[in-house]
Scaffold this active site. Structure first.
Site, PDB file in Angstrom:
ATOM      1  N   THR A  69       0.853  -1.180   0.000  1.00  0.00           N
ATOM      2  CA  THR A  69       0.000   0.000   0.000  1.00  0.00           C
ATOM      3  C   THR A  69       0.893   1.234   0.000  1.00  0.00           C
ATOM      4  OG1 THR A  69      -1.920   1.048   1.014  1.00  0.00           O
ATOM      5  CG2 THR A  69      -0.399  -0.027   2.529  1.00  0.00           C
ATOM      6  N   LYS A  73       3.712   0.950  -3.910  1.00  0.00           N
ATOM      7  CA  LYS A  73       3.178   0.233  -5.075  1.00  0.00           C
ATOM      8  C   LYS A  73       4.049   0.351  -6.332  1.00  0.00           C
ATOM      9  CE  LYS A  73      -1.575   0.487  -3.487  1.00  0.00           C
ATOM     10  NZ  LYS A  73      -2.976   0.779  -3.751  1.00  0.00           N
ATOM     11  N   ALA A 143      -5.479  12.188  -9.818  1.00  0.00           N
ATOM     12  CA  ALA A 143      -4.592  11.667 -10.873  1.00  0.00           C
ATOM     13  C   ALA A 143      -3.385  10.973 -10.250  1.00  0.00           C
ATOM     14  CB  ALA A 143      -4.146  12.807 -11.788  1.00  0.00           C
ATOM     15  N   GLY A 145      -2.034   7.491  -7.627  1.00  0.00           N
ATOM     16  CA  GLY A 145      -1.977   6.035  -7.777  1.00  0.00           C
ATOM     17  C   GLY A 145      -3.349   5.383  -7.865  1.00  0.00           C
ATOM     18  N   TYR A 235     -11.931   5.117   2.435  1.00  0.00           N
ATOM     19  CA  TYR A 235     -12.727   4.170   3.237  1.00  0.00           C
ATOM     20  C   TYR A 235     -12.672   4.465   4.730  1.00  0.00           C
ATOM     21  CZ  TYR A 235      -8.159   1.963   3.844  1.00  0.00           C
ATOM     22  OH  TYR A 235      -6.843   1.734   4.129  1.00  0.00           O
TER      23      TYR A 235
HETATM   24  P1  NAP Z   1      -1.669   9.851  -4.321  1.00  0.00           P
HETATM   25  O1  NAP Z   1      -1.009   9.074  -5.400  1.00  0.00           O
HETATM   26  O2  NAP Z   1      -0.844  10.635  -3.367  1.00  0.00           O
HETATM   27  O3  NAP Z   1      -2.706  10.864  -5.048  1.00  0.00           O
HETATM   28  C1  NAP Z   1      -3.445  11.795  -4.287  1.00  0.00           C
HETATM   29  C2  NAP Z   1      -4.436  12.523  -5.171  1.00  0.00           C
HETATM   30  O4  NAP Z   1      -5.245  13.356  -4.338  1.00  0.00           O
HETATM   31  C3  NAP Z   1      -3.796  13.451  -6.206  1.00  0.00           C
HETATM   32  O5  NAP Z   1      -4.608  13.506  -7.340  1.00  0.00           O
HETATM   33  C4  NAP Z   1      -3.793  14.794  -5.457  1.00  0.00           C
HETATM   34  O6  NAP Z   1      -3.792  15.905  -6.317  1.00  0.00           O
HETATM   35  C5  NAP Z   1      -5.122  14.727  -4.738  1.00  0.00           C
HETATM   36  N1  NAP Z   1      -5.173  15.576  -3.555  1.00  0.00           N
HETATM   37  C6  NAP Z   1      -4.588  15.330  -2.354  1.00  0.00           C
HETATM   38  N2  NAP Z   1      -4.877  16.336  -1.497  1.00  0.00           N
HETATM   39  C7  NAP Z   1      -5.670  17.218  -2.176  1.00  0.00           C
HETATM   40  C8  NAP Z   1      -6.290  18.446  -1.836  1.00  0.00           C
HETATM   41  N3  NAP Z   1      -6.154  19.001  -0.617  1.00  0.00           N
HETATM   42  N4  NAP Z   1      -7.042  19.072  -2.767  1.00  0.00           N
HETATM   43  C9  NAP Z   1      -7.196  18.539  -4.003  1.00  0.00           C
HETATM   44  N5  NAP Z   1      -6.615  17.386  -4.393  1.00  0.00           N
HETATM   45  C10 NAP Z   1      -5.855  16.728  -3.481  1.00  0.00           C
HETATM   46  O7  NAP Z   1      -2.577   8.918  -3.412  1.00  0.00           O
HETATM   47  P2  NAP Z   1      -3.365   7.598  -3.870  1.00  0.00           P
HETATM   48  O8  NAP Z   1      -2.492   6.413  -3.673  1.00  0.00           O
HETATM   49  O9  NAP Z   1      -3.926   7.838  -5.227  1.00  0.00           O
HETATM   50  O10 NAP Z   1      -4.518   7.526  -2.775  1.00  0.00           O
HETATM   51  C11 NAP Z   1      -5.646   8.403  -2.854  1.00  0.00           C
HETATM   52  C12 NAP Z   1      -6.741   7.900  -1.920  1.00  0.00           C
HETATM   53  O11 NAP Z   1      -7.186   6.613  -2.357  1.00  0.00           O
HETATM   54  C13 NAP Z   1      -6.295   7.697  -0.467  1.00  0.00           C
HETATM   55  O12 NAP Z   1      -7.306   8.219   0.346  1.00  0.00           O
HETATM   56  C14 NAP Z   1      -6.231   6.183  -0.300  1.00  0.00           C
HETATM   57  O13 NAP Z   1      -6.499   5.777   1.016  1.00  0.00           O
HETATM   58  C15 NAP Z   1      -7.339   5.763  -1.231  1.00  0.00           C
HETATM   59  N6  NAP Z   1      -7.233   4.365  -1.694  1.00  0.00           N
HETATM   60  C16 NAP Z   1      -8.255   3.524  -1.383  1.00  0.00           C
HETATM   61  C17 NAP Z   1      -8.211   2.204  -1.781  1.00  0.00           C
HETATM   62  C18 NAP Z   1      -9.344   1.288  -1.422  1.00  0.00           C
HETATM   63  O14 NAP Z   1      -9.165   0.060  -1.538  1.00  0.00           O
HETATM   64  N7  NAP Z   1     -10.502   1.785  -1.049  1.00  0.00           N
HETATM   65  C19 NAP Z   1      -7.117   1.717  -2.530  1.00  0.00           C
HETATM   66  C20 NAP Z   1      -6.094   2.617  -2.856  1.00  0.00           C
HETATM   67  C21 NAP Z   1      -6.160   3.948  -2.416  1.00  0.00           C
HETATM   68  P3  NAP Z   1      -2.399  16.545  -6.864  1.00  0.00           P
HETATM   69  O15 NAP Z   1      -1.976  15.673  -8.026  1.00  0.00           O
HETATM   70  O16 NAP Z   1      -2.765  17.910  -7.249  1.00  0.00           O
HETATM   71  O17 NAP Z   1      -1.425  16.480  -5.718  1.00  0.00           O
END
Ligand code: NAP
Length: 290
Positions: A69, A73, A143, A145, A235
């Protein structure tokens, strides 16, 4: 507890990882199938600098599975023997299987997005008579992971995609990677006007709604319509502000635990070779997250 000298180890690594619901979900499934003497699932907090050491330990100690996680990844990929083509396309691995010393990386996150959406569509929600994701219009917020897996999944199933992200250039790069028919829109947040009426599905794949942003939502309530399916990958909390708002306007909602569940089901089947007990895994997740 049924652990013996033959029990195989599956580990989730992350930083942080203490909040992870994966051990509860997998261990409940082992008990249900009476294989808790064969497998045990634990969590370990690991810094990115030590991912290589974990993979070495997996080879030397013969762990069966490694779940990755945030933030591992991508980092884990270069230490593996094989990468499944889907994981290569998504550009991230959340599941590593050790088959007699050969370590192969997979991505099951996209199934965590597609399966719950298809389950809802099969119930003929909304105005469309088409029960599949084909030609559904998806507004993806984020945009990073998680968004990569979401985008890959819905495109694979024939949906049309528009990516909205705070950093527009990242959305543009991802859209370019996904290829033609993927558009981008400017992310405007809750404070300003955003029209999503033309979309069928709104998918939040940002951190908004959790941690410090627990009271925030990526989409203003005024932009959510009754015909929308709103899926939040966050979640924790179980029901985010986005989902509360969506429910209030009569939209169909999907909780982030459903993504966790369905990526976990696919992962369980890769680790054990057995059909996963879905209801037991869902119950274990909901007990821990509600
Ligand atoms: P990540 O790669 O760090 O991407 C974060 C994303 O959120 C980027 O698009 C970022 O935008 C945006 N963001 C963060 N803070 C923001 C803010 N204050 N205002 C606007 N945009 C914001 O993280 P990730 O791995 O994709 O994870 C994202 C979420 O998915 C997490 O909450 C994680 O727990 C969840 N998730 C859930 C599962 C599940 O099984 N349910 C699986 C995987 C992940 P910028 O590009 O502008 O920084």
């Amino acid at each position: 507890m049924n652990i013996t000298g033959k029990t195989k180890l599956c580990i989730i690594i992350g930083d942080p990882v203490e909040h992870s619901l994966s051990p509860a979900m997998h261990n409940a499934a082992y008990v249900e199938l009476g294989i808790d003497h064969e497998f045990v699932f634990v969590a370990s907090q690991v810094k990115v600098a030590h991912v290589k050491d974990v993979v070495t330990a997996m080879r030397v100690m013969g762990f069966r599975g490694l779940t990755c996680t945030i933030p591992h990844k991508i980092a884990v990929m270069k230490y593996l023997d094989e990468i499944d083509p889907i994981a290569a396309k998504i550009g991230a691995v959340n599941t590593v299987v050790n088959d007699n010393g050969i370590l192969k990386g997979y991505n099951t996150d996209w199934l965590g997005v597609v399966v719950p959406l298809e389950n809802i569509l099969m119930k003929n929600v909304g105005t469309s008579l088409d029960l599949s994701l084909r030609n559904k219009r998806v507004a993806l917020i984020g945009a990073g992971g998680a968004a990569r897996a979401c985008g890959y999944g819905v495109i694979e199933k024939g949906a049309t995609l528009t990516i909205f992200n705070r950093t527009v250039e990242k959305a543009e790069r991802l859209a370019e990677e996904f290829g033609k028919n993927v558009g981008t829109g400017k992310y405007v947040g809750t404070g300003r006007d955003l029209s999503l009426h033309e979309y069928d599905i709104i998918l939040n794949a940002t951190n908004i709604g959790m941690g410090d942003l627990i009271n925030e939502t990526p989409v203003p309530k005024s932009a959510i319509c009754e015909h929308h399916i709103v899926f939040d990958v966050v979640y924790s909390p179980y029901e985010t502000q986005l989902l509360t708002d969506a429910k209030a306007v009569g939209a169909t909602i999907i909780h982030g635990t459903e993504m966790l569940l369905h990526q976990g089901i696919a992962q369980f089947e890769l680790y054990t070779g057995k059909k996963a007990p879905e209801q037991v895994m869902r119950k274990a997740l909901e007990q821990k997250s509600k």
